[in-house]
Design a protein around this motif. Structure first.
Motif, PDB file in Angstrom:
ATOM      1  N   HIS A  38     -10.911   2.805 -13.559  1.00 51.75           N
ATOM      2  CA  HIS A  38     -10.635   3.584 -14.499  1.00 51.75           C
ATOM      3  C   HIS A  38     -11.981   3.668 -15.296  1.00 51.75           C
ATOM      4  O   HIS A  38     -11.989   3.854 -16.419  1.00 51.75           O
ATOM      5  CB  HIS A  38      -9.739   1.810 -15.429  1.00 51.75           C
ATOM      6  CG  HIS A  38      -8.968   1.923 -14.967  1.00 51.75           C
ATOM      7  ND1 HIS A  38      -7.379   2.931 -15.445  1.00 51.75           N
ATOM      8  CD2 HIS A  38      -7.325   0.619 -14.403  1.00 51.75           C
ATOM      9  CE1 HIS A  38      -6.298   2.679 -14.881  1.00 51.75           C
ATOM     10  NE2 HIS A  38      -6.454   1.242 -14.521  1.00 51.75           N
ATOM     11  N   GLN A  39     -12.856   2.637 -14.940  1.00 52.11           N
ATOM     12  CA  GLN A  39     -14.098   3.142 -15.151  1.00 52.11           C
ATOM     13  C   GLN A  39     -14.388   4.459 -15.850  1.00 52.11           C
ATOM     14  O   GLN A  39     -14.840   4.932 -16.889  1.00 52.11           O
ATOM     15  CB  GLN A  39     -15.202   2.426 -15.003  1.00 52.11           C
ATOM     16  CG  GLN A  39     -14.657   0.939 -14.929  1.00 52.11           C
ATOM     17  CD  GLN A  39     -16.407  -0.015 -14.104  1.00 52.11           C
ATOM     18  OE1 GLN A  39     -17.262   1.230 -13.733  1.00 52.11           O
ATOM     19  NE2 GLN A  39     -15.682  -0.984 -14.006  1.00 52.11           N
ATOM     20  N   SER A  40     -14.510   5.547 -15.064  1.00 48.61           N
ATOM     21  CA  SER A  40     -15.033   6.538 -14.747  1.00 48.61           C
ATOM     22  C   SER A  40     -13.875   7.657 -15.246  1.00 48.61           C
ATOM     23  O   SER A  40     -14.043   9.091 -15.688  1.00 48.61           O
ATOM     24  CB  SER A  40     -15.849   7.224 -13.826  1.00 48.61           C
ATOM     25  OG  SER A  40     -14.483   7.459 -12.861  1.00 48.61           O
ATOM     26  N   GLY A  73     -22.209   7.011 -15.993  1.00 43.43           N
ATOM     27  CA  GLY A  73     -23.396   6.486 -16.106  1.00 43.43           C
ATOM     28  C   GLY A  73     -23.379   6.094 -17.537  1.00 43.43           C
ATOM     29  O   GLY A  73     -24.283   5.410 -18.234  1.00 43.43           O
ATOM     30  N   GLY A  74     -22.486   6.448 -18.689  1.00 42.02           N
ATOM     31  CA  GLY A  74     -22.310   6.330 -19.785  1.00 42.02           C
ATOM     32  C   GLY A  74     -22.761   6.689 -21.159  1.00 42.02           C
ATOM     33  O   GLY A  74     -23.381   6.549 -22.362  1.00 42.02           O
ATOM     34  N   THR A  75     -22.963   8.231 -20.808  1.00 38.64           N
ATOM     35  CA  THR A  75     -23.919   9.429 -21.760  1.00 38.64           C
ATOM     36  C   THR A  75     -22.684  10.431 -21.606  1.00 38.64           C
ATOM     37  O   THR A  75     -21.394  10.549 -21.335  1.00 38.64           O
ATOM     38  CB  THR A  75     -25.516   9.692 -21.342  1.00 38.64           C
ATOM     39  OG1 THR A  75     -25.746  10.494 -20.578  1.00 38.64           O
ATOM     40  CG2 THR A  75     -26.306   7.985 -21.388  1.00 38.64           C
ATOM     41  N   GLY A  76     -23.407  11.160 -22.950  1.00 40.40           N
ATOM     42  CA  GLY A  76     -22.360  12.268 -23.336  1.00 40.40           C
ATOM     43  C   GLY A  76     -23.020  13.154 -24.380  1.00 40.40           C
ATOM     44  O   GLY A  76     -23.786  12.563 -24.949  1.00 40.40           O
ATOM     45  N   HIS A  96     -17.090   1.596 -20.619  1.00 41.01           N
ATOM     46  CA  HIS A  96     -15.692   1.084 -20.194  1.00 41.01           C
ATOM     47  C   HIS A  96     -15.121  -0.366 -20.897  1.00 41.01           C
ATOM     48  O   HIS A  96     -15.630  -1.216 -20.457  1.00 41.01           O
ATOM     49  CB  HIS A  96     -15.320   1.663 -18.739  1.00 41.01           C
ATOM     50  CG  HIS A  96     -13.594   0.471 -18.473  1.00 41.01           C
ATOM     51  ND1 HIS A  96     -13.626  -0.163 -17.545  1.00 41.01           N
ATOM     52  CD2 HIS A  96     -12.762   1.671 -18.775  1.00 41.01           C
ATOM     53  CE1 HIS A  96     -12.019  -0.683 -17.266  1.00 41.01           C
ATOM     54  NE2 HIS A  96     -11.661   0.873 -18.216  1.00 41.01           N
ATOM     55  N   ALA A  97     -14.393  -0.269 -21.795  1.00 37.48           N
ATOM     56  CA  ALA A  97     -13.550  -1.563 -22.374  1.00 37.48           C
ATOM     57  C   ALA A  97     -13.091  -2.469 -21.843  1.00 37.48           C
ATOM     58  O   ALA A  97     -12.900  -3.418 -22.150  1.00 37.48           O
ATOM     59  CB  ALA A  97     -13.043  -1.263 -23.760  1.00 37.48           C
ATOM     60  N   GLY A  98     -12.408  -1.716 -20.532  1.00 34.76           N
ATOM     61  CA  GLY A  98     -10.638  -2.526 -19.942  1.00 34.76           C
ATOM     62  C   GLY A  98      -9.721  -1.544 -20.576  1.00 34.76           C
ATOM     63  O   GLY A  98      -9.903  -0.889 -20.903  1.00 34.76           O
TER      64      GLY A  98
END
Length: 167
Positions: A38-40, A73-76, A96-98
């Motif tokens: 789910h994270q990506s 990796g959490g950027t954009g 990712h918040a869940g």
């Protein structure tokens, strides 16, 4: 013969041991497809409709399309379909918040009608993906700052996006 076993046996044992240690290290730092599922899911390009609303009343002020890009990796990045003389491209971080939920924060620079730098905007928002990860919806709070970092206003954007597939 006993000497040969010791000469060849020791390097072979060291080699096997090194391979075991290395494969264990790779297993520890490599991605786990099950825990990362789910994270990506947000990673990719999105066609997004942005509606800027008045925070207190919820009244829509204006709308524009944008392209949102979420990278591993959490950027954009965000490219709004607005006049680039007034607003820069946006850089963002996401997490990712869940479940199907994500949080993001983005920053962009603002300019007046003559192109002078007048400050920046920081937007924080929450997004939720659809079950098939091809649509999302979210909302946030945009805070406007002058060049000295003083708050000078804000808005409350609402987002709806569909995954861009090149079609």
């Amino acid at each position: 013969m006993n000497c040969m076993k010791r000469v060849f046996g020791m390097p072979a044992a060291v080699l096997v041991g090194a391979m075991f240690v290395q494969s264990t290290a790779w297993a520890q730092i490599g991605p786990d497809p099950n825990s990362n599922a789910h994270q990506s899911r947000i990673v990719g390009l999105w066609d997004v409709e942005v509606t800027i609303t008045h925070c207190a009343s919820g009244t829509p002020l204006f709308r524009f399309p944008a392209i949102h890009k979420y990278e591993r990796g959490g950027t954009g990045q965000v490219v709004p379909a607005t006049n680039p003389a007034g607003l820069s491209a946006h850089m963002l971080v996401w997490s990712h918040a869940g479940g199907y939920d994500y949080q993001m924060a983005m920053k962009m620079f603002r300019f007046d009608g003559t192109g002078n730098y007048i400050g920046w905007t920081v937007l924080t928002s929450e997004l939720s993906l659809s079950n098939d990860a091809n649509e999302y919806a979210g909302s946030g709070i945009a805070e406007f700052f002058d060049t000295d970092g003083n708050p000078v206003g804000g808005s409350c954007p609402i987002f709806s996006g569909t995954r861009f597939t090149g079609e």
